[in-house]
Design a protein around this motif. Structure first.
Motif, PDB file in Angstrom:
ATOM      1  N   ALA A   1      -2.993   6.777   4.015  1.00  0.00           N
ATOM      2  CA  ALA A   1      -3.663   6.619   5.311  1.00  0.00           C
ATOM      3  C   ALA A   1      -4.878   5.718   5.176  1.00  0.00           C
ATOM      4  CB  ALA A   1      -4.063   7.994   5.846  1.00  0.00           C
ATOM      5  N   THR A   2      -5.680   5.945   4.118  1.00  0.00           N
ATOM      6  CA  THR A   2      -6.871   5.114   3.927  1.00  0.00           C
ATOM      7  C   THR A   2      -6.506   3.654   3.729  1.00  0.00           C
ATOM      8  OG1 THR A   2      -7.795   7.029   2.819  1.00  0.00           O
ATOM      9  CG2 THR A   2      -8.993   4.962   2.617  1.00  0.00           C
ATOM     10  N   LEU A   3      -5.548   3.415   2.815  1.00  0.00           N
ATOM     11  CA  LEU A   3      -5.197   2.035   2.476  1.00  0.00           C
ATOM     12  C   LEU A   3      -4.577   1.308   3.657  1.00  0.00           C
ATOM     13  CD1 LEU A   3      -3.805   2.256  -1.146  1.00  0.00           C
ATOM     14  CD2 LEU A   3      -5.793   1.038  -0.361  1.00  0.00           C
ATOM     15  N   VAL A   4      -3.663   1.996   4.368  1.00  0.00           N
ATOM     16  CA  VAL A   4      -2.986   1.325   5.475  1.00  0.00           C
ATOM     17  C   VAL A   4      -3.965   1.031   6.600  1.00  0.00           C
ATOM     18  CG1 VAL A   4      -1.269   1.668   7.269  1.00  0.00           C
ATOM     19  CG2 VAL A   4      -0.700   2.159   4.921  1.00  0.00           C
TER      20      VAL A   4
ATOM     21  N   ALA B   1       0.834  -1.204   0.000  1.00  0.00           N
ATOM     22  CA  ALA B   1       0.000   0.000   0.000  1.00  0.00           C
ATOM     23  C   ALA B   1       0.867   1.250   0.000  1.00  0.00           C
ATOM     24  CB  ALA B   1      -0.928  -0.014   1.215  1.00  0.00           C
ATOM     25  N   LEU B   2       1.924   1.252   0.824  1.00  0.00           N
ATOM     26  CA  LEU B   2       2.783   2.433   0.887  1.00  0.00           C
ATOM     27  C   LEU B   2       3.537   2.639  -0.429  1.00  0.00           C
ATOM     28  CD1 LEU B   2       4.170   2.181   4.504  1.00  0.00           C
ATOM     29  CD2 LEU B   2       2.506   3.754   3.604  1.00  0.00           C
TER      30      LEU B   2
ATOM     31  N   VAL C   1       4.953   4.752 -12.541  1.00  0.00           N
ATOM     32  CA  VAL C   1       3.967   3.724 -12.894  1.00  0.00           C
ATOM     33  C   VAL C   1       4.536   2.333 -12.629  1.00  0.00           C
ATOM     34  CG1 VAL C   1       2.706   2.729 -14.816  1.00  0.00           C
ATOM     35  CG2 VAL C   1       2.760   5.163 -14.529  1.00  0.00           C
ATOM     36  N   GLU C   2       5.828   2.157 -12.902  1.00  0.00           N
ATOM     37  CA  GLU C   2       6.458   0.866 -12.601  1.00  0.00           C
ATOM     38  C   GLU C   2       6.412   0.568 -11.106  1.00  0.00           C
ATOM     39  OE1 GLU C   2       7.592  -1.389 -14.727  1.00  0.00           O
ATOM     40  OE2 GLU C   2       6.718  -0.074 -16.222  1.00  0.00           O
ATOM     41  N   LEU C   3       6.624   1.605 -10.279  1.00  0.00           N
ATOM     42  CA  LEU C   3       6.540   1.392  -8.824  1.00  0.00           C
ATOM     43  C   LEU C   3       5.145   0.922  -8.431  1.00  0.00           C
ATOM     44  CD1 LEU C   3       8.497   4.294  -7.141  1.00  0.00           C
ATOM     45  CD2 LEU C   3       9.010   1.890  -7.117  1.00  0.00           C
ATOM     46  N   MET C   4       4.111   1.535  -9.028  1.00  0.00           N
ATOM     47  CA  MET C   4       2.744   1.142  -8.674  1.00  0.00           C
ATOM     48  C   MET C   4       2.479  -0.302  -9.105  1.00  0.00           C
ATOM     49  SD  MET C   4       0.941   4.656  -9.857  1.00  0.00           S
ATOM     50  CE  MET C   4      -0.713   4.417  -9.314  1.00  0.00           C
ATOM     51  N   LEU C   5       2.959  -0.673 -10.295  1.00  0.00           N
ATOM     52  CA  LEU C   5       2.756  -2.044 -10.763  1.00  0.00           C
ATOM     53  C   LEU C   5       3.461  -3.039  -9.851  1.00  0.00           C
ATOM     54  CD1 LEU C   5       3.092  -1.530 -14.574  1.00  0.00           C
ATOM     55  CD2 LEU C   5       1.148  -2.466 -13.409  1.00  0.00           C
ATOM     56  N   ASN C   6       4.635  -2.655  -9.351  1.00  0.00           N
ATOM     57  CA  ASN C   6       5.353  -3.560  -8.457  1.00  0.00           C
ATOM     58  C   ASN C   6       4.638  -3.719  -7.131  1.00  0.00           C
ATOM     59  OD1 ASN C   6       8.047  -4.769  -9.177  1.00  0.00           O
ATOM     60  ND2 ASN C   6       8.052  -2.839 -10.244  1.00  0.00           N
ATOM     61  N   ALA C   7       3.978  -2.664  -6.671  1.00  0.00           N
ATOM     62  CA  ALA C   7       3.187  -2.800  -5.446  1.00  0.00           C
ATOM     63  C   ALA C   7       2.069  -3.817  -5.647  1.00  0.00           C
ATOM     64  CB  ALA C   7       2.607  -1.444  -5.052  1.00  0.00           C
ATOM     65  N   VAL C   8       1.425  -3.771  -6.809  1.00  0.00           N
ATOM     66  CA  VAL C   8       0.375  -4.743  -7.099  1.00  0.00           C
ATOM     67  C   VAL C   8       0.958  -6.153  -7.149  1.00  0.00           C
ATOM     68  CG1 VAL C   8      -1.318  -5.415  -8.798  1.00  0.00           C
ATOM     69  CG2 VAL C   8      -0.992  -3.042  -8.280  1.00  0.00           C
TER      70      VAL C   8
ATOM     71  N   GLY D   1       4.284   5.627  -5.570  1.00  0.00           N
ATOM     72  CA  GLY D   1       4.158   5.709  -7.025  1.00  0.00           C
ATOM     73  C   GLY D   1       3.093   6.685  -7.457  1.00  0.00           C
ATOM     74  N   LEU D   2       2.006   6.736  -6.694  1.00  0.00           N
ATOM     75  CA  LEU D   2       0.929   7.690  -7.006  1.00  0.00           C
ATOM     76  C   LEU D   2       1.433   9.122  -6.916  1.00  0.00           C
ATOM     77  CD1 LEU D   2      -2.137   7.951  -7.493  1.00  0.00           C
ATOM     78  CD2 LEU D   2      -2.413   8.060  -5.047  1.00  0.00           C
ATOM     79  N   TYR D   3       2.204   9.407  -5.850  1.00  0.00           N
ATOM     80  CA  TYR D   3       2.786  10.744  -5.717  1.00  0.00           C
ATOM     81  C   TYR D   3       3.688  11.045  -6.903  1.00  0.00           C
ATOM     82  CZ  TYR D   3       6.010  14.327  -4.246  1.00  0.00           C
ATOM     83  OH  TYR D   3       6.782  15.445  -4.221  1.00  0.00           O
ATOM     84  N   GLY D   4       4.482  10.049  -7.320  1.00  0.00           N
ATOM     85  CA  GLY D   4       5.395  10.287  -8.432  1.00  0.00           C
ATOM     86  C   GLY D   4       4.655  10.582  -9.721  1.00  0.00           C
ATOM     87  N   VAL D   5       3.570   9.837  -9.967  1.00  0.00           N
ATOM     88  CA  VAL D   5       2.802  10.067 -11.195  1.00  0.00           C
ATOM     89  C   VAL D   5       2.222  11.470 -11.190  1.00  0.00           C
ATOM     90  CG1 VAL D   5       0.724   9.387 -12.416  1.00  0.00           C
ATOM     91  CG2 VAL D   5       2.307   7.669 -11.663  1.00  0.00           C
ATOM     92  N   LEU D   6       1.724  11.916 -10.022  1.00  0.00           N
ATOM     93  CA  LEU D   6       1.067  13.214  -9.992  1.00  0.00           C
ATOM     94  C   LEU D   6       2.061  14.359  -9.956  1.00  0.00           C
ATOM     95  CD1 LEU D   6      -1.850  12.518  -7.534  1.00  0.00           C
ATOM     96  CD2 LEU D   6      -1.931  12.726  -9.985  1.00  0.00           C
TER      97      LEU D   6
END
Lengths: 143, 186
Positions: B122-125, A11-12, A34-41, A17-22
């Protein structure tokens, strides 16, 4: 092992990754986020596969598929970024305004009355978009 | 009935205050992965961001090994560290990314992005911790070996596997067509 550890880490990582995309401006850096987010999944898929132990091993098979799709995505994404860089001369996302709303005085006369309506619709829908179009108008006016 | 009771007792018996060795290593490597990921999205030197991405993805490979998914770990090293990061470095090079510090690496909506990310985290964790507080997974029988993965992949997942190979071919051809320089331009 508690399932909470990999789940919280995923989740973290996704939110980083979300912060990086935005927040990033260079489009190659956006692709990296985007690669970071995919790796989290992927981490979530592996952890839940180890926890559930189904006979199809769906989690790990889907992780392999996700990695494959991520490789295809980064290849195509970088090709598109290169083409945009070649035609526009920049890879900064903020400067790619080809599809942005044109200011009213530069638009065609037939569109001139439709354009402010669209802008006001955008302003009502999303203040961020409105400020973006406002800054685009401010930049385009002297030119 | 007794088996269910024993299972629930064993899952209750594991406390967060007495972590096993695997958990300690997992948390330490996870902290390194998170730090490298944060540096990836915040550093102002573009090439350094790609190198921090190497650290984050390699740490994730170690996490997969700790979760007994060894085949996934080596695929991660091969695909991500071997090809994706190299592709990203080539992309940075071909788009003439500035070497050294570039102060405009982050756009103006950085604080909005930070707010969105913090709220999402915060929501996800909160949700994840609340849902899986007492869930225990058994790491003993390694189900992620190459043999097990290959058997499952070629017994139950053959059709998606072959469809993905076609997708990869299409992506490859598409990337070549997109990045080919046309005669009249060059």
């Amino acid at each position: 092992m508690h399932l909470a550890y990999p789940a919280v880490l995923a989740a973290l990582l996704f939110c980083v990754g979300l912060y990086g995309v935005l927040a990033r401006r260079n489009s190659v850096l956006v692709l990296m986020s985007v690669e970071l987010m995919l790796n989290a999944v992927n981490l979530n898929l592996v952890a839940f596969d180890v926890w559930l132990r189904d006979t199809l091993h769906a989690g790990q098979a889907l992780t392999l598929f996700t990695i494959t799709i991520a490789a295809a995505e980064i290849g195509l994404g970088l090709a598109i970024v290169l083409m945009v860089f070649r035609t526009q001369g920049t890879a900064d996302i903020d400067r790619l305004r080809e599809l942005a709303d044109r200011p009213a005085d530069q638009a065609l006369p037939a569109d001139a009355d439709a354009d402010p309506d669209l802008a006001s619709d955008l302003a009502a829908a999303d203040p961020d978009t409105a400020s973006l179009t406002g800054s685009a108008r401010g930049k385009a006016d002297p030119a | 009935m007794t088996a269910v009771l024993a299972a629930s007792l064993s899952s209750q018996g594991h406390s967060f205050l007495t972590p096993t060795g695997v958990e300690i290593v997992f948390v330490l490597v996870g902290l390194a992965v998170l730090g490298a990921a944060v540096l990836t999205v915040t550093t102002s030197q573009l090439v350094h961001a790609a190198l921090w991405l190497v650290v984050a993805l390699g740490g994730l490979a170690i996490e997969y090994l700790l979760l007994t998914a060894e085949f996934i770990a080596w695929v991660q090293v091969l695909i991500y560290l071997g090809s994706v990061v190299v592709l990203v470095l080539f992309g940075l090079m071909l788009t003439k990314a500035p070497i050294g510090r570039s102060p405009d690496a982050d756009s103006g909506n950085r604080w909005v992005a930070l707010g969105v990310a913090v709220v999402a985290a915060a929501t996800l964790v909160t949700l994840v911790v609340d849902a899986f507080r007492s869930t225990w997974m058994d790491l003993s029988s390694g189900g992620g070996s190459t043999g097990a993965n290959g058997e499952v992949l070629f017994r139950y997942w053959v059709l998606p596997f072959e469809a993905l190979s076609v997708l990869l071919l299409a992506a490859l051809v598409g990337a070549i067509v997109l990045s080919r320089r046309h005669r009249e331009e060059g």
